[in-house]
Design a protein around this motif. Structure first.
Motif, PDB file in Angstrom:
ATOM      1  N   SER A 187       0.831  -1.209   0.000  1.00 25.85           N
ATOM      2  CA  SER A 187       0.000   0.000   0.000  1.00 25.85           C
ATOM      3  C   SER A 187       0.864   1.257   0.000  1.00 25.85           C
ATOM      4  O   SER A 187       0.561   2.236  -0.690  1.00 25.85           O
ATOM      5  CB  SER A 187      -0.904   0.029   1.235  1.00 25.85           C
ATOM      6  N   GLN A 188       1.933   1.221   0.777  1.00 25.61           N
ATOM      7  CA  GLN A 188       2.829   2.394   0.828  1.00 25.61           C
ATOM      8  C   GLN A 188       3.517   2.614  -0.521  1.00 25.61           C
ATOM      9  O   GLN A 188       3.690   3.762  -0.946  1.00 25.61           O
ATOM     10  CB  GLN A 188       3.866   2.212   1.933  1.00 25.61           C
ATOM     11  N   GLN A 231       2.313   1.817  -3.424  1.00 23.77           N
ATOM     12  CA  GLN A 231       1.298   2.366  -4.331  1.00 23.77           C
ATOM     13  C   GLN A 231       1.079   3.848  -4.043  1.00 23.77           C
ATOM     14  O   GLN A 231       0.982   4.668  -4.964  1.00 23.77           O
ATOM     15  CB  GLN A 231      -0.010   1.585  -4.149  1.00 23.77           C
ATOM     16  N   GLN A 232       1.003   4.185  -2.767  1.00 24.92           N
ATOM     17  CA  GLN A 232       0.808   5.588  -2.381  1.00 24.92           C
ATOM     18  C   GLN A 232       1.995   6.443  -2.841  1.00 24.92           C
ATOM     19  O   GLN A 232       1.828   7.555  -3.347  1.00 24.92           O
ATOM     20  CB  GLN A 232       0.654   5.673  -0.863  1.00 24.92           C
ATOM     21  N   TRP A 279       1.896   7.278  -6.439  1.00 29.21           N
ATOM     22  CA  TRP A 279       0.998   8.395  -6.768  1.00 29.21           C
ATOM     23  C   TRP A 279       1.576   9.742  -6.346  1.00 29.21           C
ATOM     24  O   TRP A 279       1.345  10.754  -7.007  1.00 29.21           O
ATOM     25  CB  TRP A 279      -0.356   8.228  -6.044  1.00 29.21           C
ATOM     26  N   ASN A 280       2.291   9.783  -5.228  1.00 33.13           N
ATOM     27  CA  ASN A 280       2.636  11.072  -4.614  1.00 33.13           C
ATOM     28  C   ASN A 280       4.075  11.519  -4.821  1.00 33.13           C
ATOM     29  O   ASN A 280       4.448  12.590  -4.366  1.00 33.13           O
ATOM     30  CB  ASN A 280       2.343  11.028  -3.103  1.00 33.13           C
ATOM     31  N   SER A 289      -7.730  -3.610   6.471  1.00 35.49           N
ATOM     32  CA  SER A 289      -7.038  -2.370   6.829  1.00 35.49           C
ATOM     33  C   SER A 289      -6.879  -2.227   8.342  1.00 35.49           C
ATOM     34  O   SER A 289      -5.840  -1.775   8.831  1.00 35.49           O
ATOM     35  CB  SER A 289      -7.761  -1.164   6.234  1.00 35.49           C
ATOM     36  N   SER A 297       5.175   4.831   9.270  1.00 35.09           N
ATOM     37  CA  SER A 297       4.126   5.359   8.397  1.00 35.09           C
ATOM     38  C   SER A 297       4.738   6.173   7.268  1.00 35.09           C
ATOM     39  O   SER A 297       5.789   6.797   7.446  1.00 35.09           O
ATOM     40  CB  SER A 297       3.187   6.266   9.190  1.00 35.09           C
ATOM     41  N   PHE A 331       1.989  11.880   4.768  1.00 30.88           N
ATOM     42  CA  PHE A 331       0.919  12.326   3.873  1.00 30.88           C
ATOM     43  C   PHE A 331       1.478  13.316   2.858  1.00 30.88           C
ATOM     44  O   PHE A 331       2.351  14.116   3.177  1.00 30.88           O
ATOM     45  CB  PHE A 331      -0.190  13.005   4.697  1.00 30.88           C
TER      46      PHE A 331
END
Ligand SMILES: [Fe+2]
Length: 149
Positions: free
Chosen positions: A27-28, A30-31, A34-35, A77, A88, A91
């Motif tokens: 998930s990280q 993939q994130q 995107w970022n 999740s 983490s 953001f």
């Protein structure tokens, strides 16, 4: 005396422990795909997508081994947030350097968790093969993360 069921339960615990970390790192990745922004954006953006796919393929293999042993794989999740041991991902925007460093660290953590279970002599050979295969890919991806910095 250790029974077959106890050994299966230990293998299920090992696989579940690794699964939550691999699923979280997928998930990280993939994130981060995107970022990520900045220098060398395109190759890093593409590599992060490949990394997420590689990690997701391993979650499927780990989860199906759990199911095959009679367990119930759990990568919801809520479970991931309670049980993963990764740092983490911040953001918002990530520089390519931040994204690569985060993946380097996360891959190292996943490899360490899997390697710790591999050192447990009570883990059966087939489960150990799954964990070794994961370690091989994760360590290779860690090299790719470092080589791009
Ligand atoms: Fe994409």
């Amino acid at each position: 005396m250790t029974t077959a069921t106890q050994l299966d339960n230990l293998a299920i615990a090992a696989l579940q422990d690794v699964l939550v970390n691999v699923a979280e790192l997928a998930s990280q990745a993939q994130q981060a795909h995107w970022n990520v922004r900045g220098a060398a954006f395109l190759p890093v953006h593409r590599w992060l997508d490949e990394l997420a796919q590689t990690l997701r393929a391993h979650t499927d293999t780990l989860a199906e081994r759990i199911a095959g042993l009679g367990g119930w794989p759990d990568a919801c999740s809520e479970t991931l947030s309670e049980r993963n041991t990764l740092e983490s991902l911040p953001f918002g925007a990530l520089t390519t350097g931040q994204a690569l460093t985060a993946m380097d660290t996360g891959l190292g953590r996943v490899a360490a968790v899997a390697a710790a279970w591999l050192r447990n002599p009570a883990v059966d050979q087939v489960t150990a093969d799954h964990l070794a295969s994961l370690c091989r890919d994760v360590q290779n991806q860690q090299w790719l993360a470092r080589a791009q910095q």
